[in-house]
Design a protein around this motif. Structure first.
Motif, short mmCIF file in Angstrom:
data_model
loop_
_atom_site.label_atom_id
_atom_site.label_comp_id
_atom_site.label_asym_id
_atom_site.label_seq_id
_atom_site.Cartn_x
_atom_site.Cartn_y
_atom_site.Cartn_z
N ARG A 10 -3.89 4.35 -1.40
CA ARG A 10 -4.88 4.68 -0.38
C ARG A 10 -5.67 5.94 -0.77
O ARG A 10 -5.46 6.53 -1.81
N SER A 40 0.52 5.83 -1.16
CA SER A 40 -0.37 6.95 -1.46
C SER A 40 0.10 7.62 -2.74
O SER A 40 1.24 7.42 -3.18
N GLY A 56 0.80 -1.21 0.00
CA GLY A 56 0.00 0.00 0.00
C GLY A 56 0.83 1.26 0.00
O GLY A 56 1.89 1.32 0.64
N SER A 83 -7.85 5.17 -3.44
CA SER A 83 -8.55 3.96 -2.97
C SER A 83 -8.78 2.95 -4.10
O SER A 83 -9.91 2.59 -4.42
#
Length: 512
Positions: free
Chosen positions: A254, A221, A219, A258
Protein backbone atom coordinates in the motif's frame (compact mmCIF):
# COMPACT_ATOMS: atom_id res chain seq x y z
CA UNK A 1 -3.38 -40.09 24.39
CA UNK A 2 -0.99 -39.15 27.17
CA UNK A 3 1.58 -41.89 27.79
CA UNK A 4 3.19 -41.76 31.21
CA UNK A 5 6.18 -43.88 30.16
CA UNK A 6 7.06 -41.62 27.22
CA UNK A 7 6.52 -38.54 29.39
CA UNK A 8 8.89 -39.84 32.08
CA UNK A 9 11.51 -40.58 29.43
CA UNK A 10 11.17 -36.97 28.24
CA UNK A 11 11.68 -35.66 31.78
CA UNK A 12 14.79 -37.80 32.26
CA UNK A 13 16.20 -36.74 28.87
CA UNK A 14 16.25 -33.01 29.67
CA UNK A 15 12.59 -32.18 30.23
CA UNK A 16 13.14 -31.53 33.92
CA UNK A 17 15.41 -28.65 32.97
CA UNK A 18 12.62 -27.08 30.88
CA UNK A 19 10.16 -27.56 33.75
CA UNK A 20 12.62 -25.83 36.08
CA UNK A 21 12.95 -22.82 33.77
CA UNK A 22 9.16 -22.41 33.64
CA UNK A 23 8.86 -22.81 37.42
CA UNK A 24 11.66 -20.37 38.19
CA UNK A 25 10.57 -17.61 35.81
CA UNK A 26 6.84 -17.91 36.44
CA UNK A 27 7.36 -17.62 40.20
CA UNK A 28 10.38 -15.35 40.66
CA UNK A 29 10.15 -13.22 37.53
CA UNK A 30 10.84 -13.22 33.80
CA UNK A 31 14.53 -13.68 33.05
CA UNK A 32 16.56 -13.40 29.87
CA UNK A 33 17.07 -17.16 29.99
CA UNK A 34 13.29 -17.63 30.00
CA UNK A 35 12.83 -15.37 26.97
CA UNK A 36 15.54 -17.19 25.02
CA UNK A 37 14.09 -20.56 26.01
CA UNK A 38 10.63 -19.60 24.76
CA UNK A 39 12.13 -18.37 21.49
CA UNK A 40 13.94 -21.68 21.04
CA UNK A 41 10.88 -23.76 21.89
CA UNK A 42 8.64 -21.70 19.63
CA UNK A 43 11.00 -22.02 16.66
CA UNK A 44 10.13 -25.74 16.54
CA UNK A 45 6.46 -25.14 15.65
CA UNK A 46 6.41 -21.56 14.34
CA UNK A 47 8.29 -20.97 11.06
CA UNK A 48 7.84 -17.18 11.17
CA UNK A 49 10.81 -15.45 12.81
CA UNK A 50 8.87 -12.20 13.02
CA UNK A 51 6.25 -13.79 15.26
CA UNK A 52 8.93 -15.29 17.52
CA UNK A 53 10.79 -11.99 17.89
CA UNK A 54 7.64 -9.95 18.50
CA UNK A 55 6.50 -12.42 21.18
CA UNK A 56 9.93 -12.23 22.83
CA UNK A 57 9.65 -8.45 22.92
CA UNK A 58 6.35 -8.77 24.78
CA UNK A 59 8.08 -10.89 27.43
CA UNK A 60 10.87 -8.33 27.70
CA UNK A 61 8.22 -5.61 28.15
CA UNK A 62 6.51 -7.64 30.86
CA UNK A 63 9.80 -8.13 32.72
CA UNK A 64 10.43 -4.39 32.56
CA UNK A 65 6.91 -3.50 33.72
CA UNK A 66 7.07 -5.98 36.59
CA UNK A 67 10.34 -4.47 37.73
CA UNK A 68 8.79 -1.00 37.61
CA UNK A 69 5.53 -2.06 39.29
CA UNK A 70 5.63 -5.32 41.31
CA UNK A 71 1.87 -5.09 41.98
CA UNK A 72 1.30 -5.89 38.31
CA UNK A 73 1.41 -9.63 38.97
CA UNK A 74 -1.32 -9.44 41.61
CA UNK A 75 -4.02 -8.91 38.99
CA UNK A 76 -5.29 -12.49 39.24
CA UNK A 77 -4.45 -13.37 42.85
CA UNK A 78 -7.36 -14.47 45.07
CA UNK A 79 -9.66 -13.96 42.08
CA UNK A 80 -11.71 -16.40 40.09
CA UNK A 81 -10.74 -16.92 36.49
CA UNK A 82 -13.80 -15.03 35.26
CA UNK A 83 -13.34 -12.05 37.56
CA UNK A 84 -9.63 -11.77 36.70
CA UNK A 85 -10.37 -11.65 32.97
CA UNK A 86 -13.29 -9.29 33.47
CA UNK A 87 -10.95 -7.01 35.39
CA UNK A 88 -8.43 -7.15 32.53
CA UNK A 89 -11.21 -6.44 30.00
CA UNK A 90 -12.21 -3.32 31.94
CA UNK A 91 -8.59 -2.32 32.42
CA UNK A 92 -8.01 -2.35 28.65
CA UNK A 93 -11.17 -0.33 28.15
CA UNK A 94 -10.02 2.17 30.81
CA UNK A 95 -13.49 3.71 31.00
CA UNK A 96 -13.38 4.91 27.38
CA UNK A 97 -16.27 2.70 26.18
CA UNK A 98 -14.12 1.14 23.49
CA UNK A 99 -15.73 -1.21 21.02
CA UNK A 100 -15.51 -4.96 21.61
CA UNK A 101 -13.30 -5.45 18.58
CA UNK A 102 -10.93 -2.70 19.77
CA UNK A 103 -10.56 -4.31 23.21
CA UNK A 104 -10.07 -7.71 21.64
CA UNK A 105 -7.46 -6.30 19.27
CA UNK A 106 -5.47 -4.94 22.22
CA UNK A 107 -5.70 -8.25 24.06
CA UNK A 108 -4.92 -10.54 21.13
CA UNK A 109 -2.10 -8.33 19.93
CA UNK A 110 -0.39 -8.68 23.33
CA UNK A 111 -1.64 -12.09 24.40
CA UNK A 112 1.89 -13.30 25.26
CA UNK A 113 2.24 -10.36 27.67
CA UNK A 114 -1.20 -10.66 29.28
CA UNK A 115 -1.38 -14.46 29.53
CA UNK A 116 2.11 -14.70 31.04
CA UNK A 117 1.24 -12.02 33.59
CA UNK A 118 -1.95 -13.85 34.58
CA UNK A 119 -0.06 -17.15 34.84
CA UNK A 120 2.50 -15.65 37.21
CA UNK A 121 -0.24 -14.34 39.46
CA UNK A 122 -2.47 -17.44 39.33
CA UNK A 123 -0.66 -20.50 37.94
CA UNK A 124 -3.43 -22.85 39.08
CA UNK A 125 -6.04 -21.31 36.77
CA UNK A 126 -4.10 -19.59 33.96
CA UNK A 127 -1.35 -20.66 31.59
CA UNK A 128 0.90 -18.64 29.26
CA UNK A 129 -0.49 -18.76 25.73
CA UNK A 130 2.28 -19.03 23.11
CA UNK A 131 0.27 -20.33 20.15
CA UNK A 132 -0.81 -17.10 18.50
CA UNK A 133 -0.77 -17.65 14.72
CA UNK A 134 -0.42 -21.36 15.51
CA UNK A 135 -3.82 -22.44 16.74
CA UNK A 136 -3.47 -25.24 14.19
CA UNK A 137 -0.70 -26.77 16.30
CA UNK A 138 -2.70 -26.33 19.49
CA UNK A 139 -5.65 -28.15 17.88
CA UNK A 140 -3.32 -30.98 16.83
CA UNK A 141 -2.03 -31.27 20.39
CA UNK A 142 -5.55 -31.29 21.81
CA UNK A 143 -6.63 -33.96 19.34
CA UNK A 144 -3.55 -36.13 19.84
CA UNK A 145 -3.69 -36.13 23.65
CA UNK A 146 -7.43 -36.10 24.20
CA UNK A 147 -7.74 -32.53 25.48
CA UNK A 148 -11.34 -31.49 24.94
CA UNK A 149 -11.66 -27.89 23.77
CA UNK A 150 -14.85 -26.03 23.01
CA UNK A 151 -15.77 -24.72 19.58
CA UNK A 152 -14.10 -21.41 18.84
CA UNK A 153 -16.37 -18.36 18.63
CA UNK A 154 -17.24 -16.83 15.28
CA UNK A 155 -15.10 -14.08 13.84
CA UNK A 156 -17.23 -11.10 14.90
CA UNK A 157 -17.88 -12.41 18.42
CA UNK A 158 -14.98 -10.37 19.77
CA UNK A 159 -15.94 -10.49 23.44
CA UNK A 160 -16.40 -14.26 23.29
CA UNK A 161 -13.03 -14.57 21.57
CA UNK A 162 -11.49 -12.56 24.41
CA UNK A 163 -12.92 -14.92 27.04
CA UNK A 164 -12.15 -18.02 24.95
CA UNK A 165 -8.72 -17.84 26.56
CA UNK A 166 -10.45 -18.84 29.82
CA UNK A 167 -12.01 -21.87 28.10
CA UNK A 168 -8.58 -22.99 26.93
CA UNK A 169 -7.10 -22.59 30.41
CA UNK A 170 -9.90 -24.65 31.95
CA UNK A 171 -9.40 -27.43 29.42
CA UNK A 172 -5.63 -27.48 29.92
CA UNK A 173 -5.79 -27.47 33.70
CA UNK A 174 -8.40 -30.24 33.58
CA UNK A 175 -5.91 -32.26 31.54
CA UNK A 176 -3.14 -31.36 34.02
CA UNK A 177 -5.15 -32.51 37.01
CA UNK A 178 -6.16 -35.74 35.27
CA UNK A 179 -2.52 -36.74 34.84
CA UNK A 180 -1.12 -35.20 38.03
CA UNK A 181 1.10 -32.58 36.38
CA UNK A 182 2.26 -29.37 38.03
CA UNK A 183 1.44 -26.07 36.26
CA UNK A 184 5.05 -25.89 35.13
CA UNK A 185 5.10 -29.47 33.86
CA UNK A 186 2.01 -28.54 31.86
CA UNK A 187 3.96 -25.67 30.26
CA UNK A 188 6.85 -27.99 29.38
CA UNK A 189 4.38 -30.50 27.95
CA UNK A 190 2.57 -27.89 25.89
CA UNK A 191 5.52 -25.96 24.45
CA UNK A 192 8.29 -28.56 24.28
CA UNK A 193 7.17 -32.17 24.54
CA UNK A 194 3.96 -32.06 22.46
CA UNK A 195 5.16 -29.91 19.50
CA UNK A 196 8.26 -32.09 19.10
CA UNK A 197 6.13 -35.23 19.40
CA UNK A 198 3.94 -34.00 16.52
CA UNK A 199 6.83 -32.94 14.31
CA UNK A 200 6.69 -29.17 14.85
CA UNK A 201 6.16 -26.97 11.81
CA UNK A 202 6.83 -29.96 9.54
CA UNK A 203 3.41 -31.25 10.57
CA UNK A 204 1.65 -28.44 8.69
CA UNK A 205 4.13 -26.78 6.30
CA UNK A 206 3.68 -28.72 3.06
CA UNK A 207 6.74 -29.34 0.92
CA UNK A 208 5.15 -31.26 -1.97
CA UNK A 209 2.38 -28.82 -2.81
CA UNK A 210 -0.45 -29.50 -5.25
CA UNK A 211 -0.79 -27.37 -8.35
CA UNK A 212 -2.42 -23.97 -7.72
CA UNK A 213 -6.18 -23.78 -8.14
CA UNK A 214 -6.70 -20.19 -7.03
CA UNK A 215 -4.92 -16.86 -7.36
CA UNK A 216 -5.42 -14.22 -4.69
CA UNK A 217 -4.27 -10.68 -4.02
CA UNK A 218 -3.00 -9.80 -0.56
CA UNK A 219 -2.06 -6.40 0.81
CA UNK A 220 0.58 -5.12 3.18
CA UNK A 221 2.73 -2.12 3.84
CA UNK A 222 6.46 -1.59 3.51
CA UNK A 223 6.81 -1.56 7.30
CA UNK A 224 4.37 -4.38 7.94
CA UNK A 225 5.19 -6.38 11.09
CA UNK A 226 5.21 -9.65 9.15
CA UNK A 227 7.41 -8.28 6.36
CA UNK A 228 9.96 -6.31 8.37
CA UNK A 229 12.41 -9.19 8.68
CA UNK A 230 13.70 -9.75 5.16
CA UNK A 231 15.30 -13.05 6.19
CA UNK A 232 11.91 -14.62 6.88
CA UNK A 233 10.68 -16.51 3.83
CA UNK A 234 7.62 -18.12 5.44
CA UNK A 235 5.12 -15.90 7.20
CA UNK A 236 1.58 -16.03 8.55
CA UNK A 237 -1.01 -14.04 6.61
CA UNK A 238 -4.70 -13.34 6.45
CA UNK A 239 -6.30 -15.95 4.22
CA UNK A 240 -9.39 -16.06 2.00
CA UNK A 241 -11.66 -18.86 3.21
CA UNK A 242 -11.62 -20.34 -0.30
CA UNK A 243 -7.82 -20.40 -0.58
CA UNK A 244 -6.10 -23.78 -0.56
CA UNK A 245 -2.56 -25.02 -0.07
CA UNK A 246 -0.64 -24.57 -3.31
CA UNK A 247 -2.58 -21.47 -4.38
CA UNK A 248 -0.70 -18.32 -5.38
CA UNK A 249 -0.80 -14.94 -3.63
CA UNK A 250 0.28 -11.62 -5.13
CA UNK A 251 1.51 -9.06 -2.60
CA UNK A 252 0.42 -5.47 -3.12
CA UNK A 253 2.22 -2.89 -0.98
CA UNK A 254 0.00 0.00 0.00
CA UNK A 255 0.87 3.71 0.03
CA UNK A 256 3.44 5.13 -0.26
CA UNK A 257 4.65 2.19 -2.42
CA UNK A 258 1.28 1.49 -4.10
CA UNK A 259 2.52 -1.35 -6.28
CA UNK A 260 2.43 -5.10 -6.85
CA UNK A 261 5.64 -6.28 -5.24
CA UNK A 262 6.08 -10.07 -5.02
CA UNK A 263 4.65 -13.54 -5.64
CA UNK A 264 3.95 -15.92 -2.75
CA UNK A 265 2.63 -19.47 -2.44
CA UNK A 266 0.31 -20.78 0.28
CA UNK A 267 2.27 -23.57 1.99
CA UNK A 268 -0.17 -24.71 4.67
CA UNK A 269 -3.84 -25.48 4.80
CA UNK A 270 -5.83 -22.53 6.07
CA UNK A 271 -7.15 -22.50 9.63
CA UNK A 272 -9.17 -20.32 11.96
CA UNK A 273 -7.23 -18.79 14.83
CA UNK A 274 -9.43 -17.22 17.54
CA UNK A 275 -6.56 -14.97 18.73
CA UNK A 276 -5.59 -13.72 15.26
CA UNK A 277 -7.63 -10.57 14.74
CA UNK A 278 -8.49 -11.38 11.12
CA UNK A 279 -9.40 -14.94 12.17
CA UNK A 280 -8.63 -16.97 9.02
CA UNK A 281 -4.97 -17.44 8.26
CA UNK A 282 -2.41 -19.59 6.47
CA UNK A 283 1.34 -19.69 6.07
CA UNK A 284 2.76 -18.35 2.83
CA UNK A 285 6.22 -18.54 1.32
CA UNK A 286 7.82 -15.87 -0.81
CA UNK A 287 8.57 -17.26 -4.26
CA UNK A 288 9.93 -14.22 -6.02
CA UNK A 289 10.17 -10.44 -5.82
CA UNK A 290 9.03 -8.89 -9.08
CA UNK A 291 9.64 -5.62 -10.81
CA UNK A 292 7.11 -3.44 -9.04
CA UNK A 293 3.97 -2.65 -10.99
CA UNK A 294 2.54 0.65 -9.78
CA UNK A 295 -1.12 1.39 -9.25
CA UNK A 296 -0.94 3.97 -12.04
CA UNK A 297 0.38 1.33 -14.42
CA UNK A 298 -2.41 -1.04 -13.37
CA UNK A 299 -5.00 1.67 -14.01
CA UNK A 300 -3.66 2.17 -17.53
CA UNK A 301 -3.31 -1.51 -18.35
CA UNK A 302 -5.97 -2.93 -20.69
CA UNK A 303 -6.49 -6.00 -18.47
CA UNK A 304 -6.16 -4.64 -14.93
CA UNK A 305 -8.13 -1.45 -15.50
CA UNK A 306 -11.26 -3.61 -15.85
CA UNK A 307 -10.88 -5.23 -12.43
CA UNK A 308 -13.22 -3.89 -9.69
CA UNK A 309 -10.38 -3.90 -7.14
CA UNK A 310 -8.28 -1.58 -9.34
CA UNK A 311 -11.26 0.72 -9.82
CA UNK A 312 -11.52 0.87 -6.00
CA UNK A 313 -7.84 1.88 -5.75
CA UNK A 314 -6.96 -1.49 -4.15
CA UNK A 315 -9.15 -0.87 -1.10
CA UNK A 316 -9.98 -4.20 0.54
CA UNK A 317 -7.28 -6.00 -1.43
CA UNK A 318 -6.72 -8.92 0.98
CA UNK A 319 -8.27 -12.11 -0.36
CA UNK A 320 -9.47 -10.76 -3.70
CA UNK A 321 -9.35 -13.56 -6.27
CA UNK A 322 -8.15 -13.05 -9.85
CA UNK A 323 -8.41 -15.28 -12.90
CA UNK A 324 -5.42 -17.35 -14.06
CA UNK A 325 -5.31 -15.27 -17.25
CA UNK A 326 -4.87 -12.13 -15.13
CA UNK A 327 -2.16 -13.84 -13.07
CA UNK A 328 -0.28 -14.79 -16.26
CA UNK A 329 -0.66 -11.23 -17.54
CA UNK A 330 0.81 -9.90 -14.30
CA UNK A 331 3.87 -12.10 -14.80
CA UNK A 332 4.20 -10.74 -18.33
CA UNK A 333 4.01 -7.13 -17.10
CA UNK A 334 6.69 -7.85 -14.50
CA UNK A 335 8.84 -9.69 -17.06
CA UNK A 336 8.91 -12.54 -14.54
CA UNK A 337 10.20 -16.00 -15.42
CA UNK A 338 7.83 -17.93 -13.15
CA UNK A 339 5.82 -20.68 -14.82
CA UNK A 340 2.60 -19.56 -16.47
CA UNK A 341 -0.61 -21.33 -15.54
CA UNK A 342 -2.42 -23.51 -18.05
CA UNK A 343 -6.13 -22.84 -18.19
CA UNK A 344 -9.04 -23.21 -20.55
CA UNK A 345 -9.38 -20.25 -22.87
CA UNK A 346 -12.44 -18.15 -22.14
CA UNK A 347 -13.76 -18.44 -25.68
CA UNK A 348 -13.56 -22.23 -25.39
CA UNK A 349 -15.34 -22.63 -22.06
CA UNK A 350 -16.91 -19.78 -20.13
CA UNK A 351 -17.69 -21.84 -17.02
CA UNK A 352 -14.59 -23.89 -16.32
CA UNK A 353 -11.22 -22.19 -16.66
CA UNK A 354 -9.37 -23.89 -13.80
CA UNK A 355 -9.78 -26.97 -11.62
CA UNK A 356 -11.25 -24.89 -8.82
CA UNK A 357 -14.21 -24.03 -11.10
CA UNK A 358 -14.98 -27.74 -11.34
CA UNK A 359 -14.90 -28.01 -7.55
CA UNK A 360 -17.09 -24.97 -6.94
CA UNK A 361 -19.57 -25.27 -9.82
CA UNK A 362 -19.86 -29.04 -10.23
CA UNK A 363 -18.60 -30.96 -7.21
CA UNK A 364 -20.05 -28.98 -4.31
CA UNK A 365 -23.57 -28.64 -5.81
CA UNK A 366 -23.44 -32.36 -6.65
CA UNK A 367 -22.51 -33.28 -3.08
CA UNK A 368 -25.30 -31.04 -1.78
CA UNK A 369 -27.80 -32.86 -4.01
CA UNK A 370 -26.52 -36.14 -2.60
CA UNK A 371 -27.32 -34.91 0.92
CA UNK A 372 -23.88 -33.84 2.13
CA UNK A 373 -23.54 -30.57 4.03
CA UNK A 374 -20.21 -28.74 3.96
CA UNK A 375 -19.33 -30.08 7.39
CA UNK A 376 -19.67 -33.62 6.00
CA UNK A 377 -16.53 -33.34 3.92
CA UNK A 378 -13.02 -31.95 4.13
CA UNK A 379 -11.09 -30.32 1.33
CA UNK A 380 -7.35 -30.88 1.36
CA UNK A 381 -7.32 -33.36 4.23
CA UNK A 382 -3.67 -33.39 5.30
CA UNK A 383 -2.48 -37.00 5.56
CA UNK A 384 1.07 -37.46 6.85
CA UNK A 385 3.01 -40.39 5.44
CA UNK A 386 6.09 -41.58 7.29
CA UNK A 387 8.09 -39.37 9.65
CA UNK A 388 6.59 -35.98 8.72
CA UNK A 389 8.46 -35.99 5.40
CA UNK A 390 5.64 -36.65 2.96
CA UNK A 391 1.93 -35.93 2.81
CA UNK A 392 -1.10 -36.69 0.68
CA UNK A 393 -3.65 -33.93 0.08
CA UNK A 394 -6.79 -35.29 -1.61
CA UNK A 395 -9.28 -32.81 -3.01
CA UNK A 396 -12.32 -34.09 -1.06
CA UNK A 397 -12.59 -36.61 1.79
CA UNK A 398 -16.29 -37.24 2.37
CA UNK A 399 -17.44 -38.30 5.84
CA UNK A 400 -13.85 -38.38 7.10
CA UNK A 401 -12.82 -39.88 10.42
CA UNK A 402 -9.61 -38.44 11.79
CA UNK A 403 -8.00 -39.93 14.87
CA UNK A 404 -4.53 -39.50 16.31
CA UNK A 405 -3.31 -42.61 14.50
CA UNK A 406 -5.58 -43.07 11.51
CA UNK A 407 -7.38 -41.20 8.75
CA UNK A 408 -10.34 -42.69 6.90
CA UNK A 409 -13.21 -41.53 4.72
CA UNK A 410 -16.39 -43.01 3.26
CA UNK A 411 -15.70 -41.51 -0.18
CA UNK A 412 -12.56 -40.13 -1.79
CA UNK A 413 -13.21 -37.61 -4.56
CA UNK A 414 -10.49 -36.21 -6.81
CA UNK A 415 -11.28 -33.30 -9.16
CA UNK A 416 -9.57 -32.42 -12.44
CA UNK A 417 -10.27 -29.59 -14.84
CA UNK A 418 -10.47 -31.78 -17.92
CA UNK A 419 -9.95 -35.44 -18.80
CA UNK A 420 -10.00 -35.43 -22.61
CA UNK A 421 -8.22 -38.74 -23.23
CA UNK A 422 -7.78 -42.29 -21.99
CA UNK A 423 -4.22 -41.44 -20.92
CA UNK A 424 -5.40 -38.53 -18.75
CA UNK A 425 -8.16 -40.67 -17.28
CA UNK A 426 -5.74 -43.44 -16.38
CA UNK A 427 -3.41 -41.00 -14.63
CA UNK A 428 -6.28 -39.38 -12.69
CA UNK A 429 -7.60 -42.76 -11.57
CA UNK A 430 -4.14 -43.86 -10.44
CA UNK A 431 -3.78 -40.78 -8.27
CA UNK A 432 -7.28 -41.08 -6.82
CA UNK A 433 -6.81 -44.80 -6.17
CA UNK A 434 -3.68 -44.14 -4.09
CA UNK A 435 -5.61 -41.65 -1.95
CA UNK A 436 -8.61 -43.97 -1.62
CA UNK A 437 -6.43 -46.88 -0.49
CA UNK A 438 -4.71 -44.69 2.08
CA UNK A 439 -8.09 -43.61 3.49
CA UNK A 440 -9.72 -47.04 3.20
CA UNK A 441 -12.56 -45.38 1.27
CA UNK A 442 -15.57 -47.45 0.25
CA UNK A 443 -15.79 -45.45 -2.98
CA UNK A 444 -13.34 -43.63 -5.20
CA UNK A 445 -14.71 -40.84 -7.39
CA UNK A 446 -12.97 -38.98 -10.19
CA UNK A 447 -14.64 -35.90 -11.68
CA UNK A 448 -13.79 -33.47 -14.44
CA UNK A 449 -15.82 -31.01 -16.48
CA UNK A 450 -16.61 -33.84 -18.90
CA UNK A 451 -18.13 -36.23 -16.36
CA UNK A 452 -17.82 -38.55 -13.38
CA UNK A 453 -16.27 -41.98 -12.79
CA UNK A 454 -16.97 -44.10 -9.68
CA UNK A 455 -15.16 -47.22 -8.50
CA UNK A 456 -15.26 -49.10 -5.20
CA UNK A 457 -12.98 -50.84 -2.73
CA UNK A 458 -14.39 -54.33 -3.27
CA UNK A 459 -12.36 -54.76 -6.46
CA UNK A 460 -9.52 -52.44 -5.40
CA UNK A 461 -11.01 -49.55 -7.37
CA UNK A 462 -10.11 -51.19 -10.68
CA UNK A 463 -13.47 -51.11 -12.49
CA UNK A 464 -15.96 -48.31 -13.02
CA UNK A 465 -19.34 -49.08 -11.48
CA UNK A 466 -20.83 -45.77 -12.61
CA UNK A 467 -19.96 -43.28 -15.35
CA UNK A 468 -21.95 -40.38 -16.70
CA UNK A 469 -21.73 -37.04 -18.45
CA UNK A 470 -22.61 -34.11 -16.22
CA UNK A 471 -25.35 -33.08 -18.60
CA UNK A 472 -27.10 -36.38 -17.86
CA UNK A 473 -26.34 -36.83 -14.17
CA UNK A 474 -29.48 -35.06 -12.92
CA UNK A 475 -31.83 -37.10 -15.02
CA UNK A 476 -34.12 -38.61 -12.33
CA UNK A 477 -33.32 -42.21 -13.23
CA UNK A 478 -29.58 -41.62 -13.52
CA UNK A 479 -29.37 -39.58 -10.34
CA UNK A 480 -31.29 -42.18 -8.35
CA UNK A 481 -28.67 -44.72 -9.38
CA UNK A 482 -25.72 -42.61 -8.22
CA UNK A 483 -27.56 -41.64 -5.03
CA UNK A 484 -28.02 -45.30 -4.15
CA UNK A 485 -24.27 -45.74 -4.43
CA UNK A 486 -22.85 -42.70 -2.66
CA UNK A 487 -25.80 -40.77 -1.25
CA UNK A 488 -25.59 -39.58 2.34
CA UNK A 489 -28.27 -41.96 3.54
CA UNK A 490 -25.55 -44.65 3.50
CA UNK A 491 -23.17 -42.65 5.68
CA UNK A 492 -23.10 -45.24 8.48
CA UNK A 493 -22.63 -48.24 6.22
CA UNK A 494 -19.01 -49.26 5.71
CA UNK A 495 -19.73 -51.91 3.08
CA UNK A 496 -22.51 -52.59 0.61
CA UNK A 497 -23.80 -55.09 -1.92
CA UNK A 498 -24.41 -52.81 -4.90
CA UNK A 499 -23.53 -54.31 -8.23
CA UNK A 500 -21.90 -52.41 -11.11
CA UNK A 501 -24.43 -50.39 -13.06
CA UNK A 502 -24.99 -50.83 -16.77
CA UNK A 503 -26.12 -47.40 -17.98
CA UNK A 504 -27.64 -46.55 -21.32
CA UNK A 505 -24.70 -46.27 -23.74
CA UNK A 506 -25.98 -42.87 -24.77
CA UNK A 507 -25.25 -41.62 -21.24
CA UNK A 508 -22.01 -43.47 -20.56
CA UNK A 509 -18.68 -41.77 -21.15
CA UNK A 510 -16.58 -43.36 -23.81
CA UNK A 511 -13.45 -44.98 -22.42
CA UNK A 512 -11.75 -45.07 -25.79
Amino acid sequence: MFNRYIWNNYLDAGGKHIVHIFAESLTKGITERYVETIKKLRSVYCPDRNVIEEAAQQLHDLAHDMAEDPTLIRRGKTCTQGSALESLYNEIDAGENLSENHIFSCFSGSIDYFSTSLSISSPEIFIPYYFKYNFNIFEKIAHEFGIRISQIPYKKEYRKRFFYYADICRSLHGFREMYGLSPYELCAFLYDFAPNYLGGSKSFIIENLPEPKGFFCIGGSENDFFLKNKKSDIICWQCNSEALAGDMAIMYLRSPISAMDSIWKIVSTGFNDPFFYYYRCAYIEKIKSITRISLNKLRNDTVFQKLPIVKKNMQGINGVEILPSVYNHLLDLAVCDLQRIEYAQENADELYAVERDVEQKLVKPFLARLGYAEEDYRQQLYIEIGNHNFALIPDFAILPKVTSEHHSAYILLEAKLSIPSEKKLKAAKKQARSYAKQLGAAYCVVVAKEGIWISRSEDDYTADIFTSYWKDIYDPDTFSQVAKLIGNYKKHKASHDSKPLCLDPRNAISQK
